[in-house]
Design an enzyme around this catalytic site. Structure first.
Site, PDB file in Angstrom:
ATOM      1  CB  THR A   1      -0.953   0.040   1.322  1.00 53.25           C
ATOM      2  OG1 THR A   1       0.002  -0.225   2.402  1.00 53.25           O
ATOM      3  CG2 THR A   1      -1.907  -1.043   1.327  1.00 53.25           C
ATOM      4  N   GLY A   2       2.156   1.020   0.033  1.00 51.59           N
ATOM      5  CA  GLY A   2       3.210   2.203   0.016  1.00 51.59           C
ATOM      6  C   GLY A   2       3.360   2.675  -1.593  1.00 51.59           C
TER       7      GLY A   2
ATOM      8  CB  THR B   1       2.417  -8.161   7.627  1.00 50.52           C
ATOM      9  OG1 THR B   1       2.303  -8.407   6.323  1.00 50.52           O
ATOM     10  CG2 THR B   1       2.851  -6.895   7.726  1.00 50.52           C
TER      11      THR B   1
ATOM     12  N   GLY C   1      13.799  -9.932  16.980  1.00 49.43           N
ATOM     13  CA  GLY C   1      14.947 -10.475  16.591  1.00 49.43           C
ATOM     14  C   GLY C   1      16.029  -9.617  16.452  1.00 49.43           C
TER      15      GLY C   1
ATOM     16  CE1 TYR D   1      -3.978  -3.045  10.840  1.00 44.79           C
ATOM     17  CE2 TYR D   1      -5.673  -2.507  12.471  1.00 44.79           C
ATOM     18  CZ  TYR D   1      -4.514  -2.149  11.628  1.00 44.79           C
ATOM     19  OH  TYR D   1      -4.026  -0.853  11.827  1.00 44.79           O
TER      20      TYR D   1
ATOM     21  CE  LYS E   1      -0.984  -3.349  13.044  1.00 40.76           C
ATOM     22  NZ  LYS E   1       0.337  -2.593  13.322  1.00 40.76           N
TER      23      LYS E   1
ATOM     24  CB  THR F   1      -3.605   9.041  12.231  1.00 39.46           C
ATOM     25  OG1 THR F   1      -3.521   8.691  13.500  1.00 39.46           O
ATOM     26  CG2 THR F   1      -2.699   9.953  11.505  1.00 39.46           C
TER      27      THR F   1
ATOM     28  NE  ARG G   1      -6.394   4.092   6.064  1.00 34.98           N
ATOM     29  CZ  ARG G   1      -5.263   4.304   6.351  1.00 34.98           C
ATOM     30  NH1 ARG G   1      -4.651   4.188   7.609  1.00 34.98           N
ATOM     31  NH2 ARG G   1      -4.295   4.429   5.541  1.00 34.98           N
TER      32      ARG G   1
END
Ligand code: NAD
Ligand code: UDP
Length: 314
Positions: free
Chosen positions: A36-37, A91, A101, A144, A148, A174, A185
């Site tokens: 998504t970047g 992810t 690590g 998600y 998380k 945000t 979003r």
């Protein structure tokens, strides 16, 4: 000068973070798999001698030297994180394991970009860090939310067991420039729909609430948290001004002078009914609170999308 590794550095928040760290005189290594970047988000940083980019997926191991790790890689929009739910969990979980690590090996300080979603559909309002949440483990948002939550657990266990210097921030909704036009979003959806004169899609009756933080405020909080010693968090970072989604739709229509009509669509499963951060802890430990009011932040975001849409049509 710290050598900073920013995973998800080409994304919405990550790109603002890379920029802010460079402005503070740090060296920044941006790691991203470009799901998504976008290169565009960091193009203006490419000439900076203190900036480098690595195309890498954090579900695989990464060997690198650094002082600070900001683990921000993970799609954040429900549309994107549900696109490949299993990949989203990998992810969050494998990514956290790899980054922890790395932090352990090179003795780096490491921050996890956690989320208000760890509170699920909260039964306590506003949400304090001490609240354990109300999360569906088997729903469409679980990849998600639970990913998380496991990441937070891993961070705490690496801290307790291996003395890794960790930080956990729980970010609340945000918004700002560099969100994707088709991000899914609510803020970007409403602005893009209003500017294009398309229907504004309010899910459910629009009575559910969210509290919207402008990205510059969030970035200040993130950096304050990374700089402070002897405080692991979790700490909520968000704007406590709470709005109903229908209110947001009306404000966006008014601010864009749009002729768009509001249409009501089905509410997605497990959509949290209310969300507002209690930021007492952030105020006390970081001296941080958001400064940008919703209309001020929306103005900047609307200008950004106006330019984006203009560039597409030219
Ligand atoms: P975003 O989707 O714009 O950015 C995520 C970035 O991570 C993208 O550049 C994407 O390509 C990259 N990425 C995804 N999976 C990856 C992988 N496996 N390996 C490497 N790179 C990967 O989202 P954002 O809004 O900038 O969110 C950034 C972080 O903040 C995320 O971890 C998100 O969960 C967290 N967060 C954001 C919000 C918000 O409101 N924006 C709220 C809570 C938490
Ligand atoms: N929403 C909406 N219309 C849209 C996109 C989202 O009404 O086009 C609602 C969504 O149902 C949720 C809120 O806006 O209640 C915030 O959604 P978003 O996807 O931005 O983030 P969430 O906080 O749900 O992860």
């Amino acid at each position: 000068m710290k050598v900073c590794l920013v995973t998800g550095g080409a994304g919405f928040i990550g790109s603002h973070l890379c920029e802010a760290l460079l402005n503070k005189g740090h060296y920044v290594i941006c790691v991203d798999n470009f799901f998504t970047g976008r290169k565009k988000n960091i193009l203006h940083l490419m000439d900076n001698k203190n900036f480098e980019v690595i195309r890498h997926d954090i579900i695989d191991e990464l060997l690198i030297e650094c002082d600070w790790i900001f683990n921000f890689a993970c799609p954040a929009s429900p549309v994107h994180y549900q696109y490949n739910a299993i990949k989203t969990i990998k992810t969050s979980v494998l990514g956290a394991l790899n980054m922890l690590g790395l932090a352990k090996r090179v003795k780096a300080r490491i921050m996890q970009a956690s989320t208000s979603e760890v509170y699920g559909d909260p039964t306590v309002h506003p949400q304090k860090e001490s609240y354990w949440g109300n999360v569906n483990p088997i729903g469409i948002r679980s990849c998600y939310d639970e990913g998380k939550r496991v990441a937070e657990t891993l961070f705490m266990d690496y801290h307790r067991q291996n003395k890794v210097d960790i930080k956990i921030i729980r970010i609340f909704n945000t918004y700002g420039p560099r969100m994707l036009e088709n991000d899914g979003r609510v803020v970007s959806n409403f602005i893009v729909q209003a500017l294009k004169g398309e229907d504004i899609t309010v899910y459910g009756e629009g009575k559910q609430t969210r509290s919207f933080c402008y990205v510059d405020d969030l970035i200040n909080g993130i950096i304050k948290m990374m700089e402070v010693d002897n405080f692991t968090g979790p700490v909520n970072l968000g704007n406590p001004d709470e709005f109903e989604i229908i209110e947001l739709a009306k404000i966006v229509i008014e601010m864009t002078n749009s002729k768009s009509k509001i249409v009501y669509k089905e509410l997605p499963a497990d959509d949290p009914k209310q969300r507002r951060p209690d930021i007492t802890l952030a105020k006390e430990k970081l001296g941080w609170e958001p400064k940008v009011k919703l209309r001020e932040g929306l103005k900047k975001t609307i200008e950004y999308f106006e330019n984006e849409l203009k560039n597409h049509s030219s």
